[in-house]
Design a protein around this motif. Structure first.
Motif, PDB file in Angstrom:
ATOM      1  N   HIS A  31      19.323 -10.708  80.298  1.00  0.00           N
ATOM      2  CA  HIS A  31      18.975 -10.378  78.920  1.00  0.00           C
ATOM      3  C   HIS A  31      20.245 -10.196  78.098  1.00  0.00           C
ATOM      4  O   HIS A  31      21.315  -9.957  78.633  1.00  0.00           O
ATOM      5  N   ALA A  33      21.291  -8.059  74.443  1.00  0.00           N
ATOM      6  CA  ALA A  33      20.805  -7.090  73.464  1.00  0.00           C
ATOM      7  C   ALA A  33      21.873  -6.885  72.396  1.00  0.00           C
ATOM      8  O   ALA A  33      23.064  -7.030  72.670  1.00  0.00           O
ATOM      9  N   ILE A 186      16.030  -7.530  72.110  1.00  0.00           N
ATOM     10  CA  ILE A 186      16.396  -7.947  73.455  1.00  0.00           C
ATOM     11  C   ILE A 186      15.957  -9.389  73.618  1.00  0.00           C
ATOM     12  O   ILE A 186      14.779  -9.709  73.436  1.00  0.00           O
TER      13      ILE A 186
END
Length: 188
Positions: A31, A33, A186
């Protein structure tokens, strides 16, 4: 003076609290962010039918399929349209999610928007993740507060654009306006 200047401690120990900002196991789930997971609060979203887009650093090779936003203390009410979109650093639409129309969005709830077409990032840099919600009550989001850019070439961390948006993301982020509240996004 050393490479670390006047700092005499172990940088890994001193910065250990930041481990709570990222994923616990970097190999578990990919991920990206725009904000760490610490120091966040309830922030205002854009007005109904206005898109809020936040700067997000993506790296060459990343494959982005989803954008996730987390509601704050205020749930959405009488929702009519909800979409997320990924834009290039120049503000050109790369992909958007389907419209989630009247799907409920409770307080303190993560909502993931799947992009219609996953995007393989071919150049590291700043991209923009946009969110537009048309509703009688737009949910607040989990996020932070950012300063207005003041250096030449510095971009907005968060901005608003468009009006009366419904199910379709604009082809470009036209005439963005600085927004103090920076929602957490995200990308997976």
């Amino acid at each position: 003076m050393t490479l670390l200047g006047t700092f005499k401690g172990n940088p890994r120990n001193d910065l250990g609290w930041l481990n709570s900002a990222g994923r616990p196991d970097p190999e578990a789930v990919f991920h990206r962010a725009n904000l760490p997971r610490v120091g966040l609060d309830d922030v205002a979203t854009a007005a109904s039918g206005v898109m809020c887009s936040v700067a997000l650093y993506l790296q060459d090779g990343d494959l982005i399929s989803n954008l996730t936003f987390v509601s704050g203390a205020t749930a959405g009410a009488t929702l009519t349209n909800q979409f997320a979109a990924l834009y290039s650093g120049a503000g050109v639409l790369l992909a958007q999610s389907a419209d989630k129309t009247s799907e409920a969005w409770a307080a303190d709830t993560a909502k993931t928007f799947g992009l219609a077409t996953a995007q393989r990032i071919t150049r590291s840099g700043i991209y923009y993740a946009g969110l537009s919600v048309a509703a009688a009550t737009v949910p607040t989001l989990v996020g932070s507060v950012g300063a207005k850019p003041f250096l030449t070439g510095e971009g907005n961390l968060s901005q608003t654009s468009g009006s009366s948006l419904t199910a379709t993301a604009p082809a470009t982020i036209a005439t963005p306006a600085y927004k103090r509240h920076v929602p957490l996004v995200i990308a997976t």
